[in-house]
Design a protein around this motif. Structure first.
Motif, PDB file in Angstrom:
ATOM      1  N   ALA A 216      41.037 -62.900   2.224  1.00 38.52           N
ATOM      2  CA  ALA A 216      41.821 -61.834   3.223  1.00 38.52           C
ATOM      3  C   ALA A 216      43.092 -62.777   3.504  1.00 38.52           C
ATOM      4  O   ALA A 216      43.160 -63.753   3.760  1.00 38.52           O
ATOM      5  N   LEU A 217      44.229 -61.927   3.816  1.00 39.08           N
ATOM      6  CA  LEU A 217      45.556 -62.496   3.862  1.00 39.08           C
ATOM      7  C   LEU A 217      45.565 -62.968   5.501  1.00 39.08           C
ATOM      8  O   LEU A 217      45.038 -62.443   6.341  1.00 39.08           O
ATOM      9  N   TYR A 218      46.026 -64.211   5.381  1.00 35.44           N
ATOM     10  CA  TYR A 218      46.064 -64.856   6.933  1.00 35.44           C
ATOM     11  C   TYR A 218      47.407 -64.212   7.466  1.00 35.44           C
ATOM     12  O   TYR A 218      48.535 -64.144   6.784  1.00 35.44           O
ATOM     13  N   THR A 219      47.156 -63.844   8.811  1.00 31.03           N
ATOM     14  CA  THR A 219      48.294 -63.231   9.407  1.00 31.03           C
ATOM     15  C   THR A 219      48.835 -63.978  10.619  1.00 31.03           C
ATOM     16  O   THR A 219      49.534 -63.295  11.524  1.00 31.03           O
TER      17      THR A 219
ATOM     18  N   GLY B 256      45.774 -65.795  15.339  1.00 28.61           N
ATOM     19  CA  GLY B 256      45.919 -64.471  14.785  1.00 28.61           C
ATOM     20  C   GLY B 256      44.703 -63.738  14.604  1.00 28.61           C
ATOM     21  O   GLY B 256      44.578 -62.662  14.111  1.00 28.61           O
ATOM     22  N   LEU B 257      43.859 -64.241  15.320  1.00 25.13           N
ATOM     23  CA  LEU B 257      42.073 -63.345  15.170  1.00 25.13           C
ATOM     24  C   LEU B 257      41.632 -62.856  16.391  1.00 25.13           C
ATOM     25  O   LEU B 257      41.970 -63.265  17.563  1.00 25.13           O
ATOM     26  N   ARG B 258      41.159 -61.734  16.252  1.00 21.06           N
ATOM     27  CA  ARG B 258      40.260 -60.942  17.382  1.00 21.06           C
ATOM     28  C   ARG B 258      38.841 -60.733  16.894  1.00 21.06           C
ATOM     29  O   ARG B 258      38.553 -60.480  15.834  1.00 21.06           O
ATOM     30  N   PRO B 259      37.875 -60.983  17.821  1.00 18.63           N
ATOM     31  CA  PRO B 259      36.331 -60.732  17.398  1.00 18.63           C
ATOM     32  C   PRO B 259      35.976 -59.434  17.156  1.00 18.63           C
ATOM     33  O   PRO B 259      35.050 -59.180  16.572  1.00 18.63           O
TER      34      PRO B 259
END
Length: 214
Positions: A204-207, A15-18
């Motif tokens: 930070a919250l993991y989403t 769920g990450l984006r650069p």
């Protein structure tokens, strides 16, 4: 979600984006802030993601009695890691001889890895006594690293995160050890230090996808 195929994972899988704020370059003159997303923890292991902007540094530190899987999800990172050099007869790490009456825990270590890695690349594994148990991460570009630690850090059980300063081989001596001059760059003295004050890690919250226990 599971990590059997960690080698093929990317930032999309968690769920990450650069282009997220975690990965933006810091203001000139300020040390880059590192973001940590905690995913899961139990008695046997923990899972989390370190998000580093360009030039972000996770200083040289250890993983006592732990096995660690690290997967670079995207970006380019320099990794330098060490293993202790041990006395052949006792199996204990080699300590430096005192210098000018000073004392302290200064131990001899051998470089295991000193290279840049760019995703996609294989998962790296370090073990309690091999594989580069003490390592330092330096982000060349914005990047994210998935870490699986087993067992997790735990001060009461003796698994405390210890930080180190590096010193060149010539600074100290140790009895009965001869290292060829051409091998000097492959060794260093590591001295225990307090956690560096200029390093900031925020949570930070993991989403991303949830972990489902079976």
């Amino acid at each position: 979600m599971f990590f059997a195929n960690a080698d093929t994972m990317t930032e999309i899988d968690v769920g990450l984006r650069p282009d997220m704020p975690f990965f933006k370059a810091s203001t000139a003159g300020k040390f880059p802030r590192i973001t940590y997303q905690h995913i899961y923890e139990c008695d046997k292991f923990s899972i989390g993601i370190f998000c580093l902007p360009p030039n972000g540094v996770i200083p040289l530190h250890n993983h006592p009695e732990m096995t660690v899987f690290s997967k670079l999800l995207f970006g380019t990172m320099h990794i330098k890691s060490y293993d202790w050099v041990k006395d052949g007869s006792t199996g204990t790490p080699l300590l430096a001889d005192p210098l000018d009456g000073q004392s302290g825990c200064v131990r001899l270590a051998k470089v295991k890895v000193d290279s840049e890695f760019t995703a996609p690349c294989n998962t790296s594994i370090l073990y309690p006594a091999d594989g580069g148990n003490m390592h330092c991460f330096t982000a060349r570009t914005s990047c994210a690293v998935l870490d699986v630690l087993g067992p997790p850090y735990c001060d009461p059980e003796g698994r405390h995160c210890q930080y180190y300063l590096e010193s060149p081989l010539a600074k100290y001596t140790v009895n009965n050890v001869v290292i060829a001059e051409e091998e000097n760059d492959g060794y260093a003295w590591l001295e225990e230090r307090e956690r560096p004050e200029d390093v900031t890690v925020v949570g930070a919250l993991y989403t991303g996808p949830k972990i489902i226990e079976k």
